[in-house]
Design an enzyme around this catalytic site. Structure first.
Site, PDB file in Angstrom:
ATOM      1  CD  GLU A  35       4.807  40.161   9.458  1.00 39.48           C
ATOM      2  OE1 GLU A  35       5.764  40.311   8.927  1.00 39.48           O
ATOM      3  OE2 GLU A  35       4.861  39.235  10.703  1.00 39.48           O
TER       4      GLU A  35
ATOM      5  CG  HIS B 129      17.259  37.244   4.135  1.00 37.20           C
ATOM      6  ND1 HIS B 129      16.710  37.796   5.232  1.00 37.20           N
ATOM      7  CD2 HIS B 129      16.611  36.426   3.398  1.00 37.20           C
ATOM      8  CE1 HIS B 129      15.463  37.117   5.082  1.00 37.20           C
ATOM      9  NE2 HIS B 129      15.548  36.295   4.187  1.00 37.20           N
TER      10      HIS B 129
ATOM     11  CG  ASN C   7      10.830  44.231   4.553  1.00 37.29           C
ATOM     12  OD1 ASN C   7      10.680  45.392   4.249  1.00 37.29           O
ATOM     13  ND2 ASN C   7      11.901  43.968   4.783  1.00 37.29           N
ATOM     14  CG  ASP C   8       6.631  39.096   4.996  1.00 34.52           C
ATOM     15  OD1 ASP C   8       6.908  38.648   3.872  1.00 34.52           O
ATOM     16  OD2 ASP C   8       6.951  38.637   6.154  1.00 34.52           O
TER      17      ASP C   8
ATOM     18  CB  CYS D 123      10.353  46.741  12.376  1.00 35.11           C
ATOM     19  SG  CYS D 123       9.183  45.431  12.281  1.00 35.11           S
TER      20      CYS D 123
ATOM     21  NE  ARG E  49      10.903  39.002  13.489  1.00 34.68           N
ATOM     22  CZ  ARG E  49      11.290  39.382  12.008  1.00 34.68           C
ATOM     23  NH1 ARG E  49      10.539  40.145  11.478  1.00 34.68           N
ATOM     24  NH2 ARG E  49      12.449  38.715  11.487  1.00 34.68           N
TER      25      ARG E  49
ATOM     26  NE  ARG F 270      15.815  41.848  10.187  1.00 31.60           N
ATOM     27  CZ  ARG F 270      16.558  42.633  10.027  1.00 31.60           C
ATOM     28  NH1 ARG F 270      17.874  42.683  10.672  1.00 31.60           N
ATOM     29  NH2 ARG F 270      16.186  43.837   9.334  1.00 31.60           N
TER      30      ARG F 270
ATOM     31  NE  ARG G 253       9.889  40.313   1.718  1.00 30.49           N
ATOM     32  CZ  ARG G 253      10.926  40.258   2.547  1.00 30.49           C
ATOM     33  NH1 ARG G 253      12.187  41.068   2.211  1.00 30.49           N
ATOM     34  NH2 ARG G 253      10.979  39.696   3.536  1.00 30.49           N
TER      35      ARG G 253
END
Length: 582
Positions: free
Chosen positions: A434, A201, A457-458, A505, A345, A309, A468
């Site tokens: 995802e 993050h 990412n996921d 994304c 989202r 987000r 990750r």
């Protein structure tokens, strides 16, 4: 010299600000007291009076803190948000708190901090047992007030990352989303973390705001001290803790040169059309966490917001934001990007993104636990409020869409659609793909969705069973792994078969080589970190559509991730810094 992972480019020099929750030991008096008895003492009436004095001093410190916070929130966010903290101040200075603490100190011989924490915990549990959603949600407020007051008693002050001095270098073991939401990023010169990597993050935030960042610096917390001057090189991945006048002077020159170049870079990016060398257009969107980032995305020439987000919005509050508060934020983001679209989202918290005011029981494996849409379906009132807020802005004529995170079944899409008000029935509702489950049934999900966005990412970590955030297995986190490429290809095929568009994304959309791969596999739009937009435009401007067709076949037949990435890297062309020629 400390070294780590270069996670956001640039040079930053400033004063170390150690960001951490200050632990308050509940078995002894603290630094703000004159005591030094190691926590073992005979409790007399005199010591009880001393504890009451400490409590009184803590109340004064906390009251000053909350009063200043209220004014700051009122100025930045408005009256509704300020009223939340006015309620906190009333609880803090109320008779219930004072009477309970005095009783614990005078009759049970408790120290002040323990008396405060015991009172708020007991009251919070009582609230959680009530049927009223309102009172259950106040439990988190109470616990937060108790923590702040105990800190004021023990330390004589309350740490507040929203009150950063100018040119602060944020130093943290790990920068959580909730801590990120509280930062005044305008005062941040650089970010350094002991844990994490390029997909953490901290790194994602830093890149989106063009803040130099180095992550994964082993021994960082032990090696620096608060107030120390450091120089952070986000390109080399180094932290210089031994500064002199010459180094600082050179750093200032490099920073000024970089600032001028950044102005040219931003201007070029805003004017450059998102199209390939043969004129074929593509959609290049931006990922944001609020209004300020949306304004920045617009200044870079983003074609819209591919990912808002909302967890960062929720983390700015001490409780779930209401309908008006959410609608105001969504409306402001839409206005910043108008007339371009904004994809919101739905709240995606849990796992590595907990809400500080809404804790839930510990989970053995939170990444496989109650997160995303699962979290919302278990709290339907909050889901309904968020849907209504998005719908209100849609009915006002803004180009806004809702997106569901962590979908694994069509019933989850139906559940969200059932909460859309009748007047906003045309609100586009899309899904994030995802999870392996959503990849396998993408055809069925696509029939229910208005669009699809791939959360790489996921998706990568679930497909490859790689955490990750774990540096010990980071080498196994491979975005070009044949399984990942096959999954993306399958998702694109399923979406197009259903007649809907598909975007990406995740972080994979923010790098030239992987962005080329995504477009080659048929993705309709990519949504990147704001700061990645100029380089992506420059790279893609030198690539022809026919070349992407060739890349697609090579990607799908590559033996492994290294070979696939090599094919993509070979196609990177165009002037990487065309703004320098201006």
């Amino acid at each position: 010299m400390l070294t780590g992972i270069p996670s956001s480019s640039g040079i930053g020099a400033g004063t170390v600000y150690l960001l951490h929750e200050r632990e308050v030991p509940l078995g002894r008096t603290g630094p703000s007291s004159s005591r030094n008895d190691g926590g073992t003492r005979s409790h007399t009436r005199r010591s009880s009076e001393s504890e009451m004095e400490r409590f009184g001093r803590g109340i004064k410190v906390a009251a000053v803190y909350y009063s200043a916070l209220i004014e700051r929130i009122r100025e930045k966010l408005g009256e509704d948000e300020a009223e939340i903290f006015e309620g906190h101040l009333e609880i803090l200075t109320g008779e219930d708190m004072a009477e309970a603490v005095e009783e614990a100190i005078m009759e049970r011989e408790a120290i002040a901090e323990r008396a405060v924490i015991d009172f708020v915990e007991e009251t919070a549990r009582e609230f959680e047992e009530l049927e009223s959603d309102y009172f259950r949600q106040r439990a988190g407020d109470l616990r937060d007030i108790g923590r702040r007051l105990a800190e004021a008693i023990y330390y004589g002050s309350i740490s507040d990352p929203a009150e950063l001095p100018e040119n602060s270098v944020i130093v943290a073991e790990e920068l959580t989303p909730s801590a990120t939401a509280r930062l005044d990023t305008e005062q941040v010169a650089a970010i350094i973390t002991e844990k994490g990597g390029r997909t953490s993050h901290a790194a994602i935030l830093a890149r989106s705001l063009s803040i130099p960042c180095v992550t994964g610096v082993e021994g960082l917390i032990a090696a620096v001290r608060s107030g120390q001057q450091v120089l952070v090189d986000g390109d080399a991945g180094t932290v210089d803790t031994d500064l002199d006048h010459k180094k600082l002077s050179e750093a200032r020159k490099r920073k000024e040169t970089a600032r001028k170049e950044e102005e040219k870079r931003r201007t070029w990016s805003k004017m450059a059309a998102p199209e390939l060398a043969d004129g074929k257009p593509y959609a290049l969107m931006a990922n944001v966490g609020g209004v300020a980032e949306a304004e920045q995305a617009a200044s870079f020439g983003a074609a819209g917001i591919g990912l808002f987000r909302t967890e960062f919005l929720f983390m700015r509050f001490s409780d779930f934001p209401g309908l008006d508060q959410q609608a105001d934020e969504y409306r402001a983001v839409c206005r910043a990007m108008a007339p371009s679209p904004v994809i919101v989202r739905l709240l995606d918290c849990g796992a590595d993104k907990p809400l500080p005011y809404a804790p839930h029981p510990p989970e053995d494996n939170p990444f496989l636990g109650e997160r995303g849409i699962r979290y919302l379906l278990a709290r339907e009132t909050q889901l309904k409020i968020q849907i209504q807020a998005i719908a209100r802005v849609f009915e006002e004529g803004h180009q806004i869409k809702a997106m569901i995170p962590m979908v694994i079944s069509a019933s989850e899409i139906d559940a969200v659609r059932s909460l859309v008000p009748a007047g906003a029935s045309a609100l586009p509702v899309g899904i994030m793909v995802e999870t392996p489950a959503s990849v396998m049934i993408v055809d069925r999900l696509a029939e229910k969705a208005d669009f699809i966005s791939i959360g790489t990412n996921d998706l990568v970590q679930y497909l490859l069973t790689v955490d990750r955030g774990n540096p010990r297995v980071s080498a196994y986190y491979q975005e070009f792994h044949p399984a990942v490429l096959a999954a993306i290809s399958r998702i694109v095929e399923g979406a197009h078969k259903a007649g809907i568009h598909v975007g990406v994304c995740g972080d994979m959309a923010s790098h030239p080589d992987s962005a080329l791969a995504l477009l080659a596999l048929g993705v309709d739009e990519i949504s990147a970190g704001i700061n990645a937009i100029p380089e992506l435009k420059a790279c893609l401007a030198g690539t022809r559509a026919s070349t992407l067709d060739e890349l697609a076949s090579r990607l799908m037949t590559a033996a492994d991730a290294d070979e696939a990435r090599m094919h993509a890297k070979k196609l990177i062309s165009g002037d990487p810094v065309p703004w320098k020629a201006e």
